[in-house]
Design an enzyme around this catalytic site. Structure first.
Site, short mmCIF file in Angstrom:
data_model
loop_
_atom_site.label_atom_id
_atom_site.label_comp_id
_atom_site.label_asym_id
_atom_site.label_seq_id
_atom_site.Cartn_x
_atom_site.Cartn_y
_atom_site.Cartn_z
CB SER A 572 36.36 51.05 54.59
OG SER A 572 36.89 51.78 53.53
CG ASP A 655 42.86 55.24 56.63
OD1 ASP A 655 43.16 55.07 55.44
OD2 ASP A 655 41.79 54.87 57.13
CG HIS A 690 41.63 51.80 54.89
ND1 HIS A 690 40.82 52.81 55.39
CD2 HIS A 690 40.81 51.01 54.13
CE1 HIS A 690 39.58 52.64 54.93
NE2 HIS A 690 39.56 51.55 54.18
#
Length: 739
Positions: A572, A655, A690
């Protein structure tokens, strides 16, 4: 501020715009790789006098609705899967990760009435199940089994909350890793689901109002086909009454004139007050409004301002009647505990526990005690105090690790907490508040000896002289040998997030194989409060990259990492970190794994939750911020002609936090550039998001792919494989919103 070369991307993106020729490279001793052909368009935009080419913008399109993007994903995955399947270490790592993950694990119990609710995974179940006991020693009864919800295991139980008397269970369902949630309700006694169902909830808390209903947050339903990419605006808090349809839900709080704001609700344990916390972005700067639920029938959902100005962090501890306790960094960058009596003639915040050198992470009121959870150099310790802040007792924890939980209600005789570290999975403990006695509730049986691994904390000096902490984990045999070994360095550095010790089966497989693991507590995180966060965001973001580079140099200098055997990993915002430092110091690393990263810093704010991140990154449409972002954006600073490490990019088709287009464009640019003879590959998971909710099977596969890739390019030589029984035997026993 120092940054990577700005010339590389201009050379790549402003020349040969029509080139789509596949680029063959030699990827070491294993195999030839021919990258899939990727179309390059002539998209060029002018930003503050600079022309910016974006030839791969078409890869931003949603893979579910764009056949050309879907075809590109299939071709890239085929190349990557073929390469990874040739790595000799992959099968071994897959077996060992599975072995390290195969232990019974429990979640922290939550009490509702006389019922105790908790999660349990037998070891290799794709999703943890939810159980309930009537009384602490009652017979466990299965309430929810998410493993039956989807054939591929990718539908997960996200959060859950029993009603105060334990009659109902409110829970949220996550499908395919998406941030969208479906809320449902279960009758606890019968175990049967009710017809209640809430759609388009996201970034929500679950807050019961008695037994009649609950508060939740949701966004307006997105347009058809836009659920996974459109920006999130106009979040509002609603009340849902049990037994009614979502259409009948009552609007509690919204700010249609300020659509950027987000809002979540909490209810004090005695059910007297509801607190609405509003935020602008990801920064811990909030406004708080209070609703007196006892007056709701005549006054409606009247939200009275309690904290205004969006200047400080405010974390609700608890409420009793009209009294409230909060942890805040107002006038205390490392946080303090304050309280307020709303019935006082002139309500004022009163300090209960002053700011200390350690960071006050959170607090709770259980029974008639305050439980304060502190962090010192990224490791946890807890204290038990009287409600007036006096008579502190330190709770002993087992070495360097992370304590969490300490939840309960005023009047409860007990609380539960978890403790974990790099070398041991989470154990759950019950603490009797009257005696202070702590007893195990659930401790894992492990296939190895935790004592065979050493957890150290070292400090290194960054480029500007800042002292930065780092955890280093190795087997005792490796530490005793005092020889450099292949090392995996992990970092994040942003959004006030603190990296603390925690267990990972994948990391254990790496350590068992003879590698070292390091985790650096970079600026931008929350390890040392507000100043540490501020020192690593917006115009100070380069400090984060400097810290990570300095961490790598320290590991090599100290003889921990092999000079040609250092790998880096981050996800991330940490994926952005990896991309940026690879551009700036490609010579330092042998391999890099960038997971679900924010790679295009000029367009991150145009998708889903990206607009929230301007608090940490700045705004691409403002010139000063643009110049900072342009200087380190991974996609825009690839250094044509430099010799890059082996790079594995990972992302997922669902995601909707950091949309996969970031990783798609970055990988396409890497593969087009002349960066040496090491591979630049992308691994794109299907029916995943994610990270949260990922089924065990997918987690094992991904972990094996990553470790095999890193081992190949850092020169890790695997020892002879041992059986689970030989690896240490059973230990212990078992009982009863940012990018």
């Amino acid at each position: 501020m120092k940054a990577g070369s700005l010339r590389g991307v201009a050379a790549i993106l402003l020349s040969g715009l029509f080139s789509g020729v596949a680029t063959p490279i030699w990827a070491g001793p294993m195999t030839d790789i021919t990258y899939p052909e990727t179309r390059r368009d002539t998209v060029v935009e002018t930003h503050f006098g600079e022309q910016i080419a974006d030839p791969y913008r078409w890869l931003e399109d949603d893979v579910r609705h764009a056949p050309e993007v879907s075809d590109w994903v299939s071709r890239e995955n085929a190349v990557t899967a073929t390469y990874l399947s040739t790595l000799p270490q992959r099968e071994r790592f897959q077996r060992r990760i599975r072995a390290f993950m195969d232990y019974e694990r429990f979640g922290i119990p939550v009490k509702g009435g006389g019922n105790y609710f908790y999660t349990r995974n037998t070891g290799l179940q794709n999703q943890a199940q939810l159980f309930v006991r009537s009384g602490l020693n009652g017979t466990p009864r299965l309430l929810l089994d998410p493993n039956a919800w989807a054939r591929d295991g990718a539908t997960a139980l996200d959060s859950w909350e029993p009603s105060q008397k334990g009659r109902y269970l409110l829970y949220s369902v996550q499908d395919g890793g998406s941030d969208w949630r479906i809320l449902r309700v279960l009758d606890v006694k019968s175990g049967k689901p009710l017809e209640d169902e809430i759609r388009w909830a996201k970034f929500t808390t679950l807050a019961w109002v008695g037994e009649e209903g609950f508060l939740y947050s949701r966004f307006p339903a997105p347009e058809e086909g836009a659920a996974f990419q459109s920006l999130n605006y106009n979040q509002a808090v609603y009340f849902h009454r049990i037994g009614t349809s979502q259409d009948a839900d009552e609007l509690v709080y919204a700010t249609p004139d300020v659509p950027d704001l987000g809002h979540v609700a909490e209810v004090t344990q005695d059910g007297r007050l509801a607190l609405i916390t509003s935020h602008v972005g990801t920064d811990a700067r909030y406004e708080v409004r209070v609703i007196d639920l006892s007056k709701r029938k005549r006054a409606g959902w009247k939200a009275v301002p309690l904290v205004t100005g969006f200047t400080d962090d405010w974390k609700l501890v608890e409420g009793a009647g009209r009294k409230l306790w909060y942890v805040t960094n107002k006038d205390a960058p490392r946080y303090r505990l304050v309280g307020i009596d709303l019935d006082a003639p002139s309500p004022q915040w009163n300090q209960i526990v002053a700011e200390r050198e350690d960071i006050l992470e959170r607090a709770g009121i259980v029974g008639d005690r305050l439980i304060l959870n502190y962090m010192r150099d990224a490791a946890s310790h807890a204290e038990i105090l009287a409600l007036d802040g006096s008579a502190a007792t330190t709770l002993s924890l087992n070495g360097i690790g992370t304590a969490s939980g300490f939840r309960g209600r005023p009047g409860d005789p007990e609380t539960f907490y978890a403790f974990t570290s790099f070398n041991c999975p989470a154990s759950i403990y019950r603490m009797d508040l009257a005696t202070g006695t702590t007893t195990p509730f659930a401790t894992p049986k492990m296939c190895y000896d935790p004592g065979a691994y050493v957890v150290e904390q070292r400090f290194f000096t960054s480029k500007d002289g800042t002292r930065v902490p780092m955890f280093i984990v190795r087997s005792r045999a490796v530490a005793r040998a005092k020889q450099p070994v292949p090392t995996l360095l992990y970092g994040y550095g942003g959004f006030d997030v603190s990296l603390t010790p925690g267990f990972s089966a994948t990391r254990m497989a790496w350590l068992e194989a003879g590698g070292a693991f390091a985790m650096a507590n970079l600026r931008g995180g929350g390890e040392y409060g507000r100043a540490w966060h501020d020192a690593g965001r917006r115009e100070n973001k380069q400090n984060v990259f400097d810290d990570f580079i300095a961490a790598g140099e320290f590991l090599v200098k100290e003889g921990i990492a092999k000079r040609d055997g250092l790998a880096i990993q981050g996800g991330s915002n940490g994926g952005l970190l990896v991309g940026a430092v690879v551009n700036q110091r490609p010579d330092l690393f042998a391999a890099a794994v960038a997971q679900v990263g924010v790679m295009d810093m000029l367009r991150f704010d145009r998708f889903t939750a990206g607009r929230y991140w301007t608090d940490d990154y700045g705004r691409p449409d403002q010139e000063a911020d643009f110049k900072v972002l342009r200087a380190y954006s991974p996609y825009h600073n690839i250094r044509e002609g430099a010799h890059y490490p082996a790079i594995l990019v990972t992302t997922a088709d669902t995601d909707d936090r950091v949309v996969p287009g970031h990783s798609f464009k970055y990988t396409a640019a890497l593969q087009h550039a002349d960066l040496g003879d090491k591979p630049r590959l992308i691994r794109i998971e299907t029916r995943a998001g994610h990270g949260s909710g990922k089924p065990t099977d997918k987690a094992i596969e991904e972990g094996a792919d990553i470790l095999a890739f890193v081992a190949q390019w850092t020169g890790l030589k695997l020892p002879a494989e041992t059986s689970v029984a030989q690896a240490g035997g059973a230990m212990g026993g078992s009982a009863g919103a940012k990018p």
